[in-house]
Write a protein that holds these residues in place. Structure first.
Motif, PDB file in Angstrom:
ATOM      1  N   ALA A 335       3.357  20.290   9.081  1.00  0.00           N
ATOM      2  CA  ALA A 335       2.305  19.274   9.023  1.00  0.00           C
ATOM      3  C   ALA A 335       2.254  18.624   7.655  1.00  0.00           C
ATOM      4  CB  ALA A 335       0.956  19.902   9.368  1.00  0.00           C
ATOM      5  N   ALA A 336       2.396  19.423   6.606  1.00  0.00           N
ATOM      6  CA  ALA A 336       2.360  18.872   5.252  1.00  0.00           C
ATOM      7  C   ALA A 336       3.545  17.940   5.001  1.00  0.00           C
ATOM      8  CB  ALA A 336       2.344  20.011   4.231  1.00  0.00           C
ATOM      9  N   VAL A 337       4.730  18.379   5.406  1.00  0.00           N
ATOM     10  CA  VAL A 337       5.923  17.544   5.200  1.00  0.00           C
ATOM     11  C   VAL A 337       5.825  16.244   5.987  1.00  0.00           C
ATOM     12  CG1 VAL A 337       8.407  17.412   5.608  1.00  0.00           C
ATOM     13  CG2 VAL A 337       7.406  19.501   4.653  1.00  0.00           C
ATOM     14  N   LEU A 338       5.407  16.343   7.246  1.00  0.00           N
ATOM     15  CA  LEU A 338       5.298  15.137   8.076  1.00  0.00           C
ATOM     16  C   LEU A 338       4.246  14.179   7.531  1.00  0.00           C
ATOM     17  CD1 LEU A 338       5.544  16.741  11.635  1.00  0.00           C
ATOM     18  CD2 LEU A 338       7.203  15.190  10.587  1.00  0.00           C
ATOM     19  N   ALA A 339       3.159  14.702   7.006  1.00  0.00           N
ATOM     20  CA  ALA A 339       2.116  13.832   6.447  1.00  0.00           C
ATOM     21  C   ALA A 339       2.639  13.070   5.242  1.00  0.00           C
ATOM     22  CB  ALA A 339       0.896  14.670   6.058  1.00  0.00           C
ATOM     23  N   VAL A 340       3.412  13.751   4.396  1.00  0.00           N
ATOM     24  CA  VAL A 340       3.970  13.078   3.214  1.00  0.00           C
ATOM     25  C   VAL A 340       4.998  12.032   3.619  1.00  0.00           C
ATOM     26  CG1 VAL A 340       5.357  13.425   1.132  1.00  0.00           C
ATOM     27  CG2 VAL A 340       3.524  15.037   1.699  1.00  0.00           C
ATOM     28  N   VAL A 341       5.873  12.410   4.552  1.00  0.00           N
ATOM     29  CA  VAL A 341       6.938  11.482   4.976  1.00  0.00           C
ATOM     30  C   VAL A 341       6.360  10.265   5.681  1.00  0.00           C
ATOM     31  CG1 VAL A 341       8.970  11.230   6.455  1.00  0.00           C
ATOM     32  CG2 VAL A 341       8.661  13.309   5.107  1.00  0.00           C
ATOM     33  N   SER A 342       5.309  10.468   6.495  1.00  0.00           N
ATOM     34  CA  SER A 342       4.740   9.347   7.246  1.00  0.00           C
ATOM     35  C   SER A 342       4.116   8.307   6.328  1.00  0.00           C
ATOM     36  CB  SER A 342       3.694   9.854   8.237  1.00  0.00           C
ATOM     37  OG  SER A 342       2.584  10.423   7.560  1.00  0.00           O
ATOM     38  N   ARG A 343       3.594   8.754   5.154  1.00  0.00           N
ATOM     39  CA  ARG A 343       2.991   7.793   4.227  1.00  0.00           C
ATOM     40  C   ARG A 343       4.033   6.850   3.641  1.00  0.00           C
ATOM     41  NH1 ARG A 343      -0.487  12.163   2.673  1.00  0.00           N
ATOM     42  NH2 ARG A 343       0.895  12.723   0.946  1.00  0.00           N
ATOM     43  N   GLY A 344       5.260   7.321   3.532  1.00  0.00           N
ATOM     44  CA  GLY A 344       6.309   6.463   2.981  1.00  0.00           C
ATOM     45  C   GLY A 344       7.155   5.766   4.031  1.00  0.00           C
ATOM     46  N   ALA A 345       6.868   6.026   5.319  1.00  0.00           N
ATOM     47  CA  ALA A 345       7.708   5.456   6.377  1.00  0.00           C
ATOM     48  C   ALA A 345       7.408   3.987   6.617  1.00  0.00           C
ATOM     49  CB  ALA A 345       7.522   6.252   7.670  1.00  0.00           C
ATOM     50  N   ASP A 346       6.135   3.604   6.433  1.00  0.00           N
ATOM     51  CA  ASP A 346       5.754   2.210   6.680  1.00  0.00           C
ATOM     52  C   ASP A 346       6.190   1.358   5.480  1.00  0.00           C
ATOM     53  OD1 ASP A 346       4.727  -0.101   7.630  1.00  0.00           O
ATOM     54  OD2 ASP A 346       2.618   0.490   7.491  1.00  0.00           O
ATOM     55  N   ASP A 347       7.457   0.979   5.483  1.00  0.00           N
ATOM     56  CA  ASP A 347       8.040   0.233   4.365  1.00  0.00           C
ATOM     57  C   ASP A 347       7.450  -1.178   4.321  1.00  0.00           C
ATOM     58  OD1 ASP A 347       9.569  -0.760   2.369  1.00  0.00           O
ATOM     59  OD2 ASP A 347      11.505  -0.289   3.273  1.00  0.00           O
ATOM     60  N   VAL A 348       6.882  -1.530   3.174  1.00  0.00           N
ATOM     61  CA  VAL A 348       6.249  -2.853   3.043  1.00  0.00           C
ATOM     62  C   VAL A 348       7.249  -3.939   2.672  1.00  0.00           C
ATOM     63  CG1 VAL A 348       4.056  -1.831   2.395  1.00  0.00           C
ATOM     64  CG2 VAL A 348       5.685  -2.446   0.612  1.00  0.00           C
ATOM     65  N   GLU A 349       8.497  -3.570   2.414  1.00  0.00           N
ATOM     66  CA  GLU A 349       9.470  -4.572   1.952  1.00  0.00           C
ATOM     67  C   GLU A 349       9.679  -5.663   2.991  1.00  0.00           C
ATOM     68  OE1 GLU A 349      14.229  -4.943   0.880  1.00  0.00           O
ATOM     69  OE2 GLU A 349      13.266  -2.966   0.911  1.00  0.00           O
ATOM     70  N   PHE A 350       9.976  -5.266   4.227  1.00  0.00           N
ATOM     71  CA  PHE A 350      10.248  -6.270   5.255  1.00  0.00           C
ATOM     72  C   PHE A 350       8.983  -7.044   5.625  1.00  0.00           C
ATOM     73  CE2 PHE A 350      13.985  -3.570   5.963  1.00  0.00           C
ATOM     74  CZ  PHE A 350      14.968  -4.548   5.990  1.00  0.00           C
ATOM     75  N   ARG A 351       7.825  -6.371   5.523  1.00  0.00           N
ATOM     76  CA  ARG A 351       6.591  -7.095   5.777  1.00  0.00           C
ATOM     77  C   ARG A 351       6.371  -8.190   4.734  1.00  0.00           C
ATOM     78  NH1 ARG A 351       1.433  -3.543   5.437  1.00  0.00           N
ATOM     79  NH2 ARG A 351       2.881  -2.141   6.510  1.00  0.00           N
ATOM     80  N   SER A 352       6.678  -7.863   3.486  1.00  0.00           N
ATOM     81  CA  SER A 352       6.543  -8.861   2.418  1.00  0.00           C
ATOM     82  C   SER A 352       7.541 -10.003   2.605  1.00  0.00           C
ATOM     83  CB  SER A 352       6.760  -8.199   1.051  1.00  0.00           C
ATOM     84  OG  SER A 352       5.811  -7.171   0.829  1.00  0.00           O
ATOM     85  N   ARG A 353       8.772  -9.649   2.985  1.00  0.00           N
ATOM     86  CA  ARG A 353       9.774 -10.693   3.217  1.00  0.00           C
ATOM     87  C   ARG A 353       9.342 -11.611   4.364  1.00  0.00           C
ATOM     88  NH1 ARG A 353      14.323  -9.564   0.347  1.00  0.00           N
ATOM     89  NH2 ARG A 353      14.754  -7.384  -0.188  1.00  0.00           N
ATOM     90  N   ALA A 354       8.782 -11.019   5.429  1.00  0.00           N
ATOM     91  CA  ALA A 354       8.333 -11.827   6.563  1.00  0.00           C
ATOM     92  C   ALA A 354       7.224 -12.786   6.145  1.00  0.00           C
ATOM     93  CB  ALA A 354       7.854 -10.918   7.697  1.00  0.00           C
ATOM     94  N   GLU A 355       6.290 -12.323   5.321  1.00  0.00           N
ATOM     95  CA  GLU A 355       5.212 -13.192   4.866  1.00  0.00           C
ATOM     96  C   GLU A 355       5.740 -14.320   3.978  1.00  0.00           C
ATOM     97  OE1 GLU A 355       2.189 -13.247   5.980  1.00  0.00           O
ATOM     98  OE2 GLU A 355       2.731 -11.571   7.292  1.00  0.00           O
ATOM     99  N   LEU A 356       6.718 -14.014   3.143  1.00  0.00           N
ATOM    100  CA  LEU A 356       7.324 -15.062   2.309  1.00  0.00           C
ATOM    101  C   LEU A 356       8.026 -16.114   3.163  1.00  0.00           C
ATOM    102  CD1 LEU A 356       8.795 -12.855  -0.567  1.00  0.00           C
ATOM    103  CD2 LEU A 356       6.956 -14.529  -0.800  1.00  0.00           C
ATOM    104  N   LEU A 357       8.740 -15.662   4.202  1.00  0.00           N
ATOM    105  CA  LEU A 357       9.434 -16.602   5.084  1.00  0.00           C
ATOM    106  C   LEU A 357       8.444 -17.422   5.906  1.00  0.00           C
ATOM    107  CD1 LEU A 357      12.352 -14.284   6.252  1.00  0.00           C
ATOM    108  CD2 LEU A 357      12.581 -16.374   4.897  1.00  0.00           C
ATOM    109  N   ARG A 358       7.355 -16.796   6.334  1.00  0.00           N
ATOM    110  CA  ARG A 358       6.342 -17.540   7.084  1.00  0.00           C
ATOM    111  C   ARG A 358       5.695 -18.612   6.201  1.00  0.00           C
ATOM    112  NH1 ARG A 358       3.851 -16.582  11.833  1.00  0.00           N
ATOM    113  NH2 ARG A 358       4.905 -14.563  11.965  1.00  0.00           N
TER     114      ARG A 358
END
Length: 398
Positions: A335-358
């Protein structure tokens, strides 16, 4: 082959050998040969239309003569190698040759890839329009009925006025000339057909944008109930994350009918759809993939936490048994490992790129029209460079 006794004859689907209660796609255009270069561009689009119509169980209507749009529809059907939909041609009886007879002067052969030909009394193009619309009513009944306009002339104009008057959807293929381009450019804004188009369910796709945009419109119409508005709805997130991610279909950035209200933006929207929209869709898909992965890991962490609590309760109950304690330690660590990994899984890089392209998409639409073709080409080159920069450079540098 079926012949109508008179132009206003009552039309029943079964009497013509046609199914009832099926979606309908009517392909309208000018009854004359298309430019070879335009034909090469339109043919893949028609293959996509026929393939999607087959998937949806739709009936496809054309003018049936071996010329123009009907001829290209026959070629597209042949390329599908028997996997196409039911093709029905509706034509004036005095303009086409019956069966396999040699055409007489002034007649055209029927396209042999069509399954059914309905011949209407008449000696000029446009005489078939009332019968075509009644065939649409007889086959579709309460199912969706879409008109796809490629070019078009006065006969197509009469058909569209009646079609739009029944609040049925229309797909304009811009760049095919004729009536389609006149509607897109706003040249007919003050006429009845222009008013109906602006108020109706109309999607505009430039033929150079390829079959994908057309496919999105077709799925939105043929997969819906009759009377459903033609718009790009954003799919809601599923309650539970899926183990296997499925990328959503590409959707238009702006409303499909936006071009009709603002015809001066038609060229800018076309350029943005060609250059920016594919990269934007790719970044949005990667962002959704990362978010779905994060939700999946978070759900797994919650389940591992629940397992930890359950094993701890079991350990309290079974005080002298050691194995529940081992499971508590394993589940807690997971549970501890999954909680830590899940916080870093939602990569904001592509979200930022999508907003820049929009932002780049709408910035391009807000730019004043170019003064000449050279300036337009320079803007497109600059747009390609900007898209590449937003797509590949580090987000902070973009």
């Amino acid at each position: 082959m079926r012949r109508l006794a008179h132009p206003d004859a009552d039309i029943r689907a079964r009497a013509l050998g046609l199914p009832r209660g099926r979606p309908v796609v009517a392909l309208l255009g000018s009854p004359e040969p298309l430019d070879p270069e335009l034909s090469a561009t339109v043919l893949p689009v028609l293959r996509t239309v026929l393939s999607e119509a087959r998937r949806a169980g739709a009936v496809v209507l054309t003018t049936g003569a071996d010329l123009g749009v009907a001829h290209l529809t026959g070629l597209a059907s042949e390329a599908l190698d028997g996997a196409g939909p039911r093709l029905v041609g509706i034509a004036p009886g005095r303009l086409v040759a019956a069966d396999d007879a040699e055409p007489r002067p002034g007649e055209l052969p029927l396209n042999q890839r069509h399954d059914t030909a309905v011949l209407v009394p008449g000696s000029r193009w446009g005489d078939e329009v009332p019968a075509l619309l009644r065939v649409v009513d007889a086959v579709a009944r309460k199912r969706p009925a879409l008109v796809v306009l490629l070019g078009g002339d006065e006969g197509a104009r009469a058909a569209l006025v009646e079609h739009l008057g029944h609040d049925r959807p229309l797909l304009l293929l811009a760049g095919t000339g004729g009536l389609a381009d006149e509607l897109v450019s706003g040249a007919l804004a003050d006429e009845d057909i222009g008013v109906l188009a602006r108020a109706g369910q109309v999607a505009v796709v430039h033929v150079d944008e390829g079959p994908e945009r057309v496919l999105a419109v077709l799925r939105g119409v043929l997969g819906s109930k009759a009377g459903t508005p033609l718009r790009a709805d954003v799919p809601t997130l599923a309650l539970w994350p899926r183990l296997r991610f499925r990328a959503p279909d590409a959707r238009p950035v702006v409303d499909p009918g936006f071009v009709l209200d603002y015809p001066l933006l038609a060229d800018a929207i076309h350029e943005a759809n060609e250059v920016i929209a594919p990269a934007l869709h790719e970044c949005e898909v990667e962002s959704l993939r990362a978010r779905e992965r994060g939700r999946l890991l978070a759900s797994a962490a919650i389940l591992a936490g629940f397992a930890t609590t359950s094993f701890a309760a079991l350990q309290v109950w079974l005080r002298d048994v050691p194995w529940p304690g081992v499971l508590v330690a394993v589940a807690g660590a997971a549970a501890a490992v999954l909680a830590v990994v899940s916080r870093g899984a939602d990569d904001v890089e592509f979200r930022s790129r999508a907003e820049l392209l929009r932002a780049l998409y709408f910035d391009h639409l807000s730019t004043p029209p170019p003064k000449n073709e050279a300036e337009r080409e320079e803007r497109v080159r600059a747009l390609v460079t900007a898209v590449a920069r937003h797509r590949h450079e580090p987000v902070g540098a973009a």
